[in-house]
Scaffold this motif. Sequence first.
Motif, PDB file in Angstrom:
ATOM      1  N   SER A   1       0.813  -1.206   0.000  1.00  0.00           N
ATOM      2  CA  SER A   1       0.000   0.000   0.000  1.00  0.00           C
ATOM      3  C   SER A   1       0.850   1.261   0.000  1.00  0.00           C
ATOM      4  O   SER A   1       0.641   2.176  -0.796  1.00  0.00           O
ATOM      5  N   GLN A   2       1.826   1.318   0.918  1.00  0.00           N
ATOM      6  CA  GLN A   2       2.585   2.557   1.090  1.00  0.00           C
ATOM      7  C   GLN A   2       3.336   2.942  -0.165  1.00  0.00           C
ATOM      8  O   GLN A   2       3.379   4.102  -0.552  1.00  0.00           O
TER       9      GLN A   2
ATOM     10  N   GLU B   1       0.823   3.815  -3.359  1.00  0.00           N
ATOM     11  CA  GLU B   1       0.134   5.093  -3.260  1.00  0.00           C
ATOM     12  C   GLU B   1       1.116   6.220  -2.963  1.00  0.00           C
ATOM     13  O   GLU B   1       0.958   7.335  -3.441  1.00  0.00           O
TER      14      GLU B   1
ATOM     15  N   TRP C   1       1.774   9.679  -4.916  1.00  0.00           N
ATOM     16  CA  TRP C   1       1.470  10.923  -4.203  1.00  0.00           C
ATOM     17  C   TRP C   1       2.654  11.891  -4.279  1.00  0.00           C
ATOM     18  O   TRP C   1       2.511  13.073  -4.612  1.00  0.00           O
TER      19      TRP C   1
ATOM     20  N   TYR D   1       4.896  18.011   4.711  1.00  0.00           N
ATOM     21  CA  TYR D   1       4.124  16.801   4.456  1.00  0.00           C
ATOM     22  C   TYR D   1       4.919  15.773   3.652  1.00  0.00           C
ATOM     23  O   TYR D   1       4.715  14.580   3.818  1.00  0.00           O
TER      24      TYR D   1
ATOM     25  N   ASN E   1       6.213   7.592   6.534  1.00  0.00           N
ATOM     26  CA  ASN E   1       5.235   6.518   6.502  1.00  0.00           C
ATOM     27  C   ASN E   1       5.571   5.444   5.479  1.00  0.00           C
ATOM     28  O   ASN E   1       4.993   4.370   5.493  1.00  0.00           O
TER      29      ASN E   1
ATOM     30  N   GLY F   1      -0.768   5.602   8.717  1.00  0.00           N
ATOM     31  CA  GLY F   1      -0.130   5.891   7.438  1.00  0.00           C
ATOM     32  C   GLY F   1      -0.736   5.069   6.319  1.00  0.00           C
ATOM     33  O   GLY F   1      -1.063   5.584   5.248  1.00  0.00           O
ATOM     34  N   VAL F   2      -0.904   3.756   6.569  1.00  0.00           N
ATOM     35  CA  VAL F   2      -1.485   2.892   5.532  1.00  0.00           C
ATOM     36  C   VAL F   2      -2.885   3.372   5.169  1.00  0.00           C
ATOM     37  O   VAL F   2      -3.238   3.476   3.989  1.00  0.00           O
TER      38      VAL F   2
ATOM     39  N   GLU G   1      -4.123   6.317   5.414  1.00  0.00           N
ATOM     40  CA  GLU G   1      -4.069   7.563   4.657  1.00  0.00           C
ATOM     41  C   GLU G   1      -3.717   7.288   3.199  1.00  0.00           C
ATOM     42  O   GLU G   1      -4.325   7.840   2.284  1.00  0.00           O
ATOM     43  N   PHE G   2      -2.746   6.386   2.995  1.00  0.00           N
ATOM     44  CA  PHE G   2      -2.360   6.055   1.619  1.00  0.00           C
ATOM     45  C   PHE G   2      -3.518   5.412   0.870  1.00  0.00           C
ATOM     46  O   PHE G   2      -3.789   5.738  -0.285  1.00  0.00           O
ATOM     47  N   LEU G   3      -4.206   4.476   1.537  1.00  0.00           N
ATOM     48  CA  LEU G   3      -5.287   3.777   0.828  1.00  0.00           C
ATOM     49  C   LEU G   3      -6.427   4.726   0.481  1.00  0.00           C
ATOM     50  O   LEU G   3      -7.102   4.560  -0.526  1.00  0.00           O
TER      51      LEU G   3
ATOM     52  N   THR H   1      -6.133   7.894  -0.247  1.00  0.00           N
ATOM     53  CA  THR H   1      -5.816   8.977  -1.183  1.00  0.00           C
ATOM     54  C   THR H   1      -6.566   8.797  -2.487  1.00  0.00           C
ATOM     55  O   THR H   1      -7.141   9.740  -3.010  1.00  0.00           O
ATOM     56  N   ASN H   2      -6.578   7.571  -3.005  1.00  0.00           N
ATOM     57  CA  ASN H   2      -7.201   7.360  -4.299  1.00  0.00           C
ATOM     58  C   ASN H   2      -8.567   6.705  -4.211  1.00  0.00           C
ATOM     59  O   ASN H   2      -9.156   6.357  -5.226  1.00  0.00           O
TER      60      ASN H   2
ATOM     61  N   LYS I   1      -7.795  13.823   9.031  1.00  0.00           N
ATOM     62  CA  LYS I   1      -7.921  14.502   7.741  1.00  0.00           C
ATOM     63  C   LYS I   1      -6.705  14.171   6.901  1.00  0.00           C
ATOM     64  O   LYS I   1      -5.687  13.717   7.415  1.00  0.00           O
ATOM     65  N   SER I   2      -6.829  14.380   5.614  1.00  0.00           N
ATOM     66  CA  SER I   2      -5.734  14.055   4.713  1.00  0.00           C
ATOM     67  C   SER I   2      -5.256  15.313   4.018  1.00  0.00           C
ATOM     68  O   SER I   2      -6.021  16.240   3.785  1.00  0.00           O
ATOM     69  N   GLU I   3      -3.969  15.337   3.706  1.00  0.00           N
ATOM     70  CA  GLU I   3      -3.394  16.467   2.991  1.00  0.00           C
ATOM     71  C   GLU I   3      -3.358  16.214   1.491  1.00  0.00           C
ATOM     72  O   GLU I   3      -2.709  16.946   0.759  1.00  0.00           O
ATOM     73  N   PHE I   4      -4.002  15.141   1.068  1.00  0.00           N
ATOM     74  CA  PHE I   4      -3.925  14.794  -0.355  1.00  0.00           C
ATOM     75  C   PHE I   4      -4.679  15.827  -1.175  1.00  0.00           C
ATOM     76  O   PHE I   4      -5.896  15.933  -1.100  1.00  0.00           O
TER      77      PHE I   4
END
Lengths: 446, 515
Positions: free
Chosen positions: A356-357, A360, A364, A384, A391, B121-122, B124-126, B128-129, B156-159
Amino acid sequence: MMYNNEHFEPVITPNVTKPGCETLDFYLQNENGYKALEKTLKMKPAEVVDEVKKSNLRGRGGAGFPTGMKWSFMPANPVDEKGNPKPKYLVCNADEGEPGTFKDRLIFTKTPHRMIEGMIIGGFAIGSNKGFVYIRGEWHKEIRLMQKAIDDAYAKGFLGKNILGSGFDFDLVIYKGAGAYICGEETALLNSLEGKRGEPRLKPPFPAQVGAYGMPSCVNNVETFAAVPYIISKGWEKYAKMGPERSGGTRLICVSGHVNKPGVYELPMNLSINDIIDLAGGVKGGKLKAVIPGGASAPMLRADECHCLTDYDSLAKAGTMAGSGGLIVMNDSVNIVEATYTLLKFYEHESCGQCSQCREGSHWLARMFKRILDGGGTQDDLDYIAKICSNMAGQTICAFADAVTGPALSSVRKFRGEFEELIMRGGLKGVGRVESFSHKLEGAHV
Amino acid sequence: MSNTTHEVKKSKVDLNYSSALKPVQSDPSPEAKPLPKVTIDGKQYEFKPGDTIMQVAERYKVHEEIPRYCYHPGMPIAGTCRMCTVEVEKAPKLMTSCSTPAADGMVVHTRSEKVMKSRTGVMEFLLTNHPLDCPVCDKAGECELQDYNFEYGPAKSEFKEEKRVFEDATTKKLSEKITLNMNRCVHCERCVRFTDDVTKTNDLVMVNRGWHKELDVADERGLVNDYQGCLTDFCPVGALTMNDFRFKKRSWFLTKKPSVCDRCSKGCNIEVHSDAEVIYRYVPIYNEKVNGHWMCDEGRLSYNDFVNPTRVISPLMNYQNKLQSTSFETLIRDLKAKIKDSAKVDLVIGTDATREEASVLKDKISQVLGKNTSVYSFNGTNGVADSSQDKKLDHLLKMKDLTPNTKGLEELKISPLPSTGSEADVVIVFRNGRASIPQFKSSQKVILWGVWNLEEIKKLSTVNILGVLPGLATVEKAGSFINTDGIVQKFLPAINHKGGALSVQQVVNIMNTVN
């Protein structure tokens, strides 16, 4: 002396500039070709492993794992559940894809027999009778040359059954990859070799237990194999002495970027980065700004950090890595944000997409750098980026995520001023702040 | 949702499909080696050598569960989602608990600060999209992305970038049964491993690499395996949805009760999802001895036979050569009169009857009809007459015998109907919609009993039908089946029958009282 090292002599490249150096005849006549193999076949396998261990030869692919240690991990007599003996495989990793690295190609085109001899010795040392050369598919010419070299070696009896009357058999097969960067990771390479998707495997089990086709396997870099004949014929002491403690021998350094004489240099490891740049004719067209010392994955160094030596441990201490030996030199005309974005675009494209990391995160980061370049960045983005990197790094199956964070994080840390200026100016095409910029835009970013 | 004892909430414990759910018992013999112990979150637990950290934590229910996307106990371990990472003391990095074997003396923290940061973290990454289209997503309410995000996700996300969109795969029919929405996918690849290693049909693959990695069918065959419904069970998000259930019901309105699938002799354990006594779907429940985690699509969609609008749910009487709705009392009085003078009456029980029904019928039918009645069993699905002809149709669950209780009727010593058919003047056929319908002679009078629909009855237009006695379907009643492996499976009603059908015992009682 130029190299500042009385023990130094070229191990791999003494004759690469001479015409016909890639042929078997040249190797046999001028370079004592296959004499190390003759010597090896009279030794015991354990002695060969010991010799390599003592020479402090470390993997030249990027991770720098001691080669002798890797060979000693191979099980002596592996058997399956039914008690039948299992074959062992030796794999040569010639999937040279690290941006800034082009040393393996030199070996393939100029001295392929040195690598073949190294592989036969390696096969003898770990008790393997079958070797695979995993070559990236784009290397059409190199594949042709290597196939010719293997055919010649078969014709002279250096490969095949009962090599030089010793009773040892070794076969070598070329496997063409499809050009994915991640297939340079050893377990992804093994998956690709088996015809599966090139995705790194979960470890453990390590390849020494379960490797190619489920059999114990050992994967080494081209340059590693090419150094082995020298170690056997000249002895470990001579090789170990060339380098500092714990990293023996010489390295092929691929110097590229803003230098006057880019190319592959075989060098001892007691030189600093500045020394290497001098050897390569100095910085071209401006002042030194930054250096990527070990291929794109290695964190960048600022010009004032380039006094650092190029052995594995010194570079690790400087917060970067020796990697694959691709030294990319950037002068002060380079916009670091743009240069990093180019690398990130590469990583975004090459992530295998398992974890995942990494999947994505690489996407990003690349998008974020693009936004900064296009003028949509904010100061918060810079903090960020560090958070995204923390992460990602060290959280995934393979080291790819760490490789992505290397350039991203180091560029922000070391050149933060440049990022901030770009953000305030409103991106590369921005007009927010008047500042003279020597770097001209030539449509490098799309 | 009612709180009856048999209700199985599809809870975390139920999703806990670790290989053996029983706690490890230490060997009482003194010379036996003590079992190794692992410390998880400050408590010591014994484990079997070879168990992974996740299995130990599941068995002892350390916290509610360790979050996971790619891990599924019925499939090989991938270790790619990185959601289940835990901190192991002395290990330099976080370890994936799904793949790391527990070791003696190992000290594990499943919810330390480092672990929680990694999980955030995971998530947040998942996200994002992920399109965050929960309001129109069928998975909402039972979505692991929602659940874990609630527990671990960032506030919240910064994406700020544009989200990835797979334009061709936003609504893509992979087969008649499955629709793919690739935008929602979190790339756990359970589906790919399922078709590779469980069904072994290799019909799903990931194409492309990295962030444009996309699920697709492998070749022109398309998605062909017979267990496609399972894809939607274990898909942690709404990427793979069942066309049959799509846009039918929000998952939080569903009442979930366990039952047994009666579509074949395997007897897969199921959970019946219903609202207002209307069934919306079946999903499998883990049973190591019967179906594991899976169930076939025929079984999964077989609830449609019970919600079929032409199903007979009120007694039908043959009045002036037409089948007309009536009451049980009237019908039974009429039937008794019509069969009074017949020489011989046969009762044919389909092998889809429960053991309890068959036993009541066998013991009571002669007495309540006031006629000497011979009792036979009948199967006839796929040409199967008795359990010896039953066989597996694939390496997983599908069986040749499409009735659930062939062995149960054999246990009651009810002999199969001879291949020549019944010789009696009156044949009573009792079946629950699964067993085939035997052949009748034109001279015979026939009484239909159990679960029938009008299509089946129309096909019997040449037969002299005296009446139809509607009965309860498997999910509407209690009982037990003996499956093909000889396992007795009891079940309680999963829904209440809303029509006019009655249970066998009730009909027998009426027969007993009406003259």
